[in-house]
Scaffold this motif. Structure first.
Motif, PDB file in Angstrom:
ATOM      1  N   VAL A 104       0.782  -1.349  -0.181  1.00  0.00           N
ATOM      2  CA  VAL A 104      -0.090   0.088  -0.076  1.00  0.00           C
ATOM      3  C   VAL A 104       0.809   1.198  -0.039  1.00  0.00           C
ATOM      4  O   VAL A 104       0.670   2.153  -0.725  1.00  0.00           O
ATOM      5  N   GLU A 105       1.809   1.237   0.990  1.00  0.00           N
ATOM      6  CA  GLU A 105       2.888   2.303   0.956  1.00  0.00           C
ATOM      7  C   GLU A 105       3.716   2.564  -0.397  1.00  0.00           C
ATOM      8  O   GLU A 105       3.675   3.574  -0.903  1.00  0.00           O
ATOM      9  N   PHE A 106       4.173   1.369  -1.025  1.00  0.00           N
ATOM     10  CA  PHE A 106       4.785   1.301  -2.283  1.00  0.00           C
ATOM     11  C   PHE A 106       3.688   2.191  -3.298  1.00  0.00           C
ATOM     12  O   PHE A 106       4.166   3.049  -4.121  1.00  0.00           O
ATOM     13  N   SER A 107       2.617   1.633  -3.492  1.00  0.00           N
ATOM     14  CA  SER A 107       1.402   2.114  -4.376  1.00  0.00           C
ATOM     15  C   SER A 107       1.242   3.582  -4.262  1.00  0.00           C
ATOM     16  O   SER A 107       0.707   4.414  -5.145  1.00  0.00           O
ATOM     17  N   THR A 109       3.244   5.853  -3.554  1.00  0.00           N
ATOM     18  CA  THR A 109       4.247   6.780  -4.139  1.00  0.00           C
ATOM     19  C   THR A 109       4.591   6.254  -5.643  1.00  0.00           C
ATOM     20  O   THR A 109       5.360   6.898  -6.249  1.00  0.00           O
ATOM     21  N   TYR A 110       3.925   5.146  -6.152  1.00  0.00           N
ATOM     22  CA  TYR A 110       4.334   4.764  -7.303  1.00  0.00           C
ATOM     23  C   TYR A 110       4.276   5.798  -8.647  1.00  0.00           C
ATOM     24  O   TYR A 110       5.101   5.822  -9.357  1.00  0.00           O
ATOM     25  N   LEU A 111       3.051   6.233  -8.535  1.00  0.00           N
ATOM     26  CA  LEU A 111       2.774   7.335  -9.782  1.00  0.00           C
ATOM     27  C   LEU A 111       3.577   8.509  -9.501  1.00  0.00           C
ATOM     28  O   LEU A 111       4.242   8.982 -10.426  1.00  0.00           O
ATOM     29  N   VAL A 112       3.807   8.972  -8.221  1.00  0.00           N
ATOM     30  CA  VAL A 112       4.802  10.184  -8.144  1.00  0.00           C
ATOM     31  C   VAL A 112       6.259   9.731  -8.697  1.00  0.00           C
ATOM     32  O   VAL A 112       6.823  10.680  -9.046  1.00  0.00           O
ATOM     33  N   PRO A 160       5.829  -4.755  -8.154  1.00  0.00           N
ATOM     34  CA  PRO A 160       5.110  -4.844  -6.968  1.00  0.00           C
ATOM     35  C   PRO A 160       3.656  -4.524  -7.137  1.00  0.00           C
ATOM     36  O   PRO A 160       2.751  -5.211  -6.273  1.00  0.00           O
ATOM     37  N   ILE A 161       3.383  -3.658  -7.848  1.00  0.00           N
ATOM     38  CA  ILE A 161       1.990  -3.480  -8.178  1.00  0.00           C
ATOM     39  C   ILE A 161       1.141  -4.691  -8.679  1.00  0.00           C
ATOM     40  O   ILE A 161      -0.193  -4.796  -8.384  1.00  0.00           O
ATOM     41  N   GLN A 162       1.806  -5.583  -9.269  1.00  0.00           N
ATOM     42  CA  GLN A 162       1.195  -6.810 -10.031  1.00  0.00           C
ATOM     43  C   GLN A 162       1.302  -8.064  -9.109  1.00  0.00           C
ATOM     44  O   GLN A 162       0.539  -8.978  -9.506  1.00  0.00           O
ATOM     45  N   THR A 206      -6.075   1.952  -2.782  1.00  0.00           N
ATOM     46  CA  THR A 206      -5.018   3.097  -2.733  1.00  0.00           C
ATOM     47  C   THR A 206      -4.303   3.889  -4.090  1.00  0.00           C
ATOM     48  O   THR A 206      -4.232   4.821  -4.332  1.00  0.00           O
ATOM     49  N   LYS A 207      -4.573   2.735  -4.995  1.00  0.00           N
ATOM     50  CA  LYS A 207      -3.978   3.072  -6.579  1.00  0.00           C
ATOM     51  C   LYS A 207      -5.098   4.136  -7.020  1.00  0.00           C
ATOM     52  O   LYS A 207      -4.736   4.996  -7.790  1.00  0.00           O
ATOM     53  N   ARG A 208      -6.398   3.887  -6.887  1.00  0.00           N
ATOM     54  CA  ARG A 208      -7.473   4.440  -7.695  1.00  0.00           C
ATOM     55  C   ARG A 208      -7.553   5.954  -6.842  1.00  0.00           C
ATOM     56  O   ARG A 208      -7.592   6.901  -7.501  1.00  0.00           O
ATOM     57  N   SER A 209      -7.061   6.061  -5.657  1.00  0.00           N
ATOM     58  CA  SER A 209      -7.088   7.133  -4.897  1.00  0.00           C
ATOM     59  C   SER A 209      -5.764   8.060  -5.390  1.00  0.00           C
ATOM     60  O   SER A 209      -6.164   9.375  -5.447  1.00  0.00           O
ATOM     61  N   ALA A 210      -4.760   7.661  -5.539  1.00  0.00           N
ATOM     62  CA  ALA A 210      -3.554   8.291  -6.138  1.00  0.00           C
ATOM     63  C   ALA A 210      -3.911   8.706  -7.662  1.00  0.00           C
ATOM     64  O   ALA A 210      -3.491   9.809  -8.016  1.00  0.00           O
TER      65      ALA A 210
END
Length: 411
Positions: A104-107, A109-112, A160-162, A206-210
């Motif tokens: 969740v933490e990785f996700s 910051t992933y897009l950023v 990691p996302i997959q 988290t991904k949708r929120s980001a």
């Protein structure tokens, strides 16, 4: 005799397939861990050592790789245990599932990190050359003599996302090839599925929120003539629906004491978890209102919307491009209002169960007391604000003291 033979063959086939799936879980785990180590050894560590030479900062490295080290540590432990006992792989995943929150933490910051990576590639020629050279080099890990061709950095960062969805697929397949008579084995797989599924749901949320925050941030930057107090980006706010619309308003209050008529203006409608926003195709702000204040009257492909601007109200008529868009908006609006009420009720129940909503010196719990527990002083939460508007329809809130924590008066 023949029936027993057929059953025996079917059981053997199922057992063989089950063994193959278990082996695939362990094999894919080892391969995944190897890829994470290659990402760290081939990209992260060299970038940390060569920040000046590459024209980047340590903050850039942290933004790109996030908590990669924590993920490597977790899977080093999982992989070691799986290699010792292949048959216990589902149980091992369930055992370590609480640590899957690192994803969740990785996700988060992933897009950023991806945006930062793209920005650095545009700015620094040396950084581009480093990435290109790394992607064509070979690397040896640990004491193994076998070298591995590195992949492009983006190919590693998406892994990691997959990973959690991959676990779910393998576990479901394993469950379908585990006989009903194997009660303990099925229980372990089901427990692993629940644990991994829960972590995957949080990851997707988290991904949708980001993605939502990124979209809202991009729109807010280009929005013109917006009120100073209006903020489109806010903690907990999620974009639920966006649609092009044709707008009509007979009494649009452009200024305090004057109004104009707007007919057939092309624009956009954004529905978030707590507010709805209208703006035109030139990104000129037209108005916004809280979700609970939106009243809709469908007429064919039109939708009558009430948009509140401070104390005044402008009545808009919005024409959606398709009936499907209109129906989707109505559905999302219903879900947003339902979620708001559900959140209201669950928070109230939580406080009632915990006994936290009682005023000092009073025996009876009153409506509104528990709202004082929802926000720390200085914080702004749009969902909280929406809930507070609901609460004010019943009783004004009161200040309470919870233990040694003095909470800000709400009103």
């Amino acid at each position: 005799m023949g029936l027993s033979l057929c059953r025996g063959k079917a059981s053997a086939v199922m057992a063989d397939r089950r063994s193959r799936i278990l082996m695939e879980i362990v094999t894919s785990e080892k391969k995944y861990l190897t890829c994470l180590r290659l990402l760290e050894t081939g990209y992260k560590i060299p970038m940390e050592r060569m920040t000046r030479k590459l024209g980047i900062k340590q903050a850039d490295v942290s933004a790109i790789f996030g908590n990669l080290t924590a993920i490597i540590d977790l899977h080093t432990m999982i992989c070691r245990e799986m290699e010792k006992n292949l048959q216990e792989s589902p149980k091992i995943l369930a055992k370590h599932s609480s640590f899957f929150l690192v994803y969740v933490e990785f996700s988060n910051t992933y897009l950023v990190g991806i945006r930062r990576l793209q920005t650095l590639q545009k700015k620094s020629k040396k950084f581009r050359e480093f990435l290109a050279t790394s992607a064509t080099s070979r690397m040896t890990l640990g004491s193994t003599k076998k070298s591995t061709q590195l992949l492009d950095i983006s190919s590693y960062l998406i892994m990691p996302i997959q990973r959690l969805p991959r676990y779910e697929l393998l576990l479901r397949e394993l469950l379908s090839h585990t006989p009903g008579s194997s009660t303990s084995q099925r229980r372990d797989i089901e427990a692993a599925l629940v644990a991994v599924g829960s972590a995957a749901s949080k990851l997707n949320e988290t991904k949708r929120s980001a993605e939502s925050s990124e979209r809202l941030g991009a729109v807010y930057k280009t929005l013109k003539h917006k009120p100073k107090e209006f903020k489109l980006l806010a903690p907990g706010r999620v974009l639920l629906h966006e649609s092009p619309v044709t707008l009509t308003c007979k009494t649009f209050r452009k200024k305090k004491n004057s109004s104009v008529e707007i007919v057939g203006k092309s624009g956009y409608l954004f529905l978030c978890s707590d507010i709805m926003v209208l703006f035109d195709t030139d990104n000129v702000y037209l108005g916004h209102t809280a979700v609970e204040n939106v009243n809709c009257v469908p007429t064919g492909m039109s939708l009558k919307l009430e948009i509140g601007l401070k104390e005044k109200k402008d009545i808009w008529l919005a024409m959606f491009p398709t009936e499907a868009k209109l129906r989707k908006f109505l559905s999302d609006l219903h879900d947003a209002k339902s979620a708001l009420m559900k959140n209201l009720q669950s928070r109230q129940q939580a406080v009632e169960i915990g006994g936290c909503g009682v005023d000092p010196g009073k025996k009876k719990q009153g409506w509104g007391t528990w709202f004082s527990l929802l926000r720390w002083e200085g914080q702004k939460d749009p969902i909280y604000e929406a809930l507070l508007r609901y609460e004010k329809l019943h009783r004004p809130p009161r200040v309470i003291t919870f233990g040694e924590i003095n909470l800000k008066e709400i009103g």
